[in-house]
Design a protein around this motif. Structure first.
Motif, short mmCIF file in Angstrom:
data_model
loop_
_atom_site.label_atom_id
_atom_site.label_comp_id
_atom_site.label_asym_id
_atom_site.label_seq_id
_atom_site.Cartn_x
_atom_site.Cartn_y
_atom_site.Cartn_z
N GLU A 183 -20.35 99.22 -37.29
CA GLU A 183 -20.98 98.01 -36.77
C GLU A 183 -20.24 96.76 -37.25
O GLU A 183 -20.01 95.83 -36.48
CB GLU A 183 -22.45 97.95 -37.21
CG GLU A 183 -23.20 96.78 -36.64
CD GLU A 183 -24.69 96.80 -36.97
OE1 GLU A 183 -25.38 95.93 -36.43
OE2 GLU A 183 -25.14 97.65 -37.75
N GLU B 14 -22.89 101.75 -40.46
CA GLU B 14 -22.81 100.36 -40.93
C GLU B 14 -21.37 99.84 -40.89
O GLU B 14 -21.13 98.70 -40.48
CB GLU B 14 -23.40 100.24 -42.33
CG GLU B 14 -24.90 100.44 -42.36
CD GLU B 14 -25.49 100.57 -43.75
OE1 GLU B 14 -24.72 100.78 -44.72
OE2 GLU B 14 -26.72 100.45 -43.87
N ALA C 269 -17.23 101.92 -31.31
CA ALA C 269 -18.50 102.62 -31.07
C ALA C 269 -18.27 104.04 -30.57
O ALA C 269 -18.96 104.97 -31.00
CB ALA C 269 -19.34 101.83 -30.07
N ARG D 256 -27.26 96.23 -30.39
CA ARG D 256 -26.24 95.16 -30.40
C ARG D 256 -25.14 95.44 -29.38
O ARG D 256 -24.65 94.51 -28.73
CB ARG D 256 -25.65 95.01 -31.80
CG ARG D 256 -26.64 94.42 -32.80
CD ARG D 256 -26.00 94.10 -34.12
NE ARG D 256 -25.10 92.94 -33.97
CZ ARG D 256 -24.26 92.55 -34.90
NH1 ARG D 256 -24.17 93.21 -36.05
NH2 ARG D 256 -23.49 91.50 -34.72
N LEU D 257 -24.77 96.70 -29.24
CA LEU D 257 -23.74 97.06 -28.26
C LEU D 257 -24.24 96.82 -26.84
O LEU D 257 -23.52 96.31 -25.99
CB LEU D 257 -23.33 98.52 -28.42
CG LEU D 257 -22.49 98.84 -29.65
CD1 LEU D 257 -22.48 100.33 -29.92
CD2 LEU D 257 -21.06 98.29 -29.48
N ARG E 172 -30.12 99.91 -34.33
CA ARG E 172 -29.70 98.50 -34.47
C ARG E 172 -28.32 98.30 -33.86
O ARG E 172 -28.10 97.38 -33.07
CB ARG E 172 -29.71 98.10 -35.95
CG ARG E 172 -29.29 96.65 -36.18
CD ARG E 172 -29.24 96.26 -37.67
NE ARG E 172 -28.34 97.14 -38.41
CZ ARG E 172 -28.71 97.99 -39.37
NH1 ARG E 172 -29.98 98.09 -39.72
NH2 ARG E 172 -27.84 98.74 -39.99
N PHE E 173 -27.39 99.19 -34.18
CA PHE E 173 -26.03 99.08 -33.65
C PHE E 173 -26.02 99.30 -32.14
O PHE E 173 -25.38 98.55 -31.40
CB PHE E 173 -25.10 100.06 -34.37
CG PHE E 173 -23.65 99.94 -33.99
CD1 PHE E 173 -23.09 98.73 -33.61
CD2 PHE E 173 -22.83 101.06 -34.05
CE1 PHE E 173 -21.74 98.63 -33.28
CE2 PHE E 173 -21.48 100.97 -33.72
CZ PHE E 173 -20.94 99.77 -33.33
N MET F 238 -18.44 94.32 -34.52
CA MET F 238 -19.11 93.06 -34.22
C MET F 238 -18.56 91.85 -34.99
O MET F 238 -19.16 90.79 -34.96
CB MET F 238 -20.61 93.19 -34.53
CG MET F 238 -21.27 94.20 -33.65
SD MET F 238 -21.00 93.78 -31.92
CE MET F 238 -21.84 95.05 -31.08
N ALA G 164 -14.99 96.55 -29.71
CA ALA G 164 -16.32 97.04 -30.07
C ALA G 164 -16.60 98.39 -29.40
O ALA G 164 -17.14 99.30 -30.04
CB ALA G 164 -17.39 96.02 -29.68
#
Length: 128
Positions: free
Chosen positions: A123, A120, A34, A17-18, A13-14, A127, A30
């Motif tokens: 993220e 989590e 990451a 999104r990245l 998921r992360f 974000m 971000a």
């Protein structure tokens, strides 16, 4: 066998999104968050793998290989690779039981929960 799907789901998921994030978001921190996460997940996987081959608590172990900074546009892939590596190491450790490390013995399920929380939290930082 330890079910590592919560970790792989959080990591994917992360990472997604990245990969979809605009350059401006990546520049605003971000990508840095990451890469920090990918490096931490990678170090944890390496420690588990070393313990699995008889490294015990890591005494005398070679230093962990540091994930390179390959640029802001690949951090999603770096998070995905490091997360999958850690999930595999945790699955292998789950077959053995508790793993002894620098912090003492920990159950792989505890390490899994910690890793999911790390993803989590990273993220959220990246974000917001």
């Amino acid at each position: 066998m330890l079910d590592t799907s919560p970790l792989t789901a959080a990591v994917e998921r992360f990472a997604d999104r990245l990969r979809a994030a605009p350059q401006s978001r990546l520049r605003q921190g971000a990508a840095e968050a990451a890469l920090e996460l990918a490096r931490e997940l990678s170090v944890r996987a390496q420690r588990l793998e070393h313990a699995a081959v008889g490294g015990g608590d890591g005494e005398g172990a070679a230093p962990a290989r540091r994930m390179p900074d390959a640029g802001m546009f690949v951090v999603g892939d770096q998070v995905a690779v490091a997360g999958v590596d850690l999930a595999e190491a945790l699955r292998a450790a789950g077959a053995v039981g508790a793993v002894t490390g620098p912090d003492g013995a920990k159950a792989p399920s505890v390490m899994l929960d910690e890793a999911v929380r790390l993803v989590e939290q990273a993220e959220v930082r990246a974000m917001r």
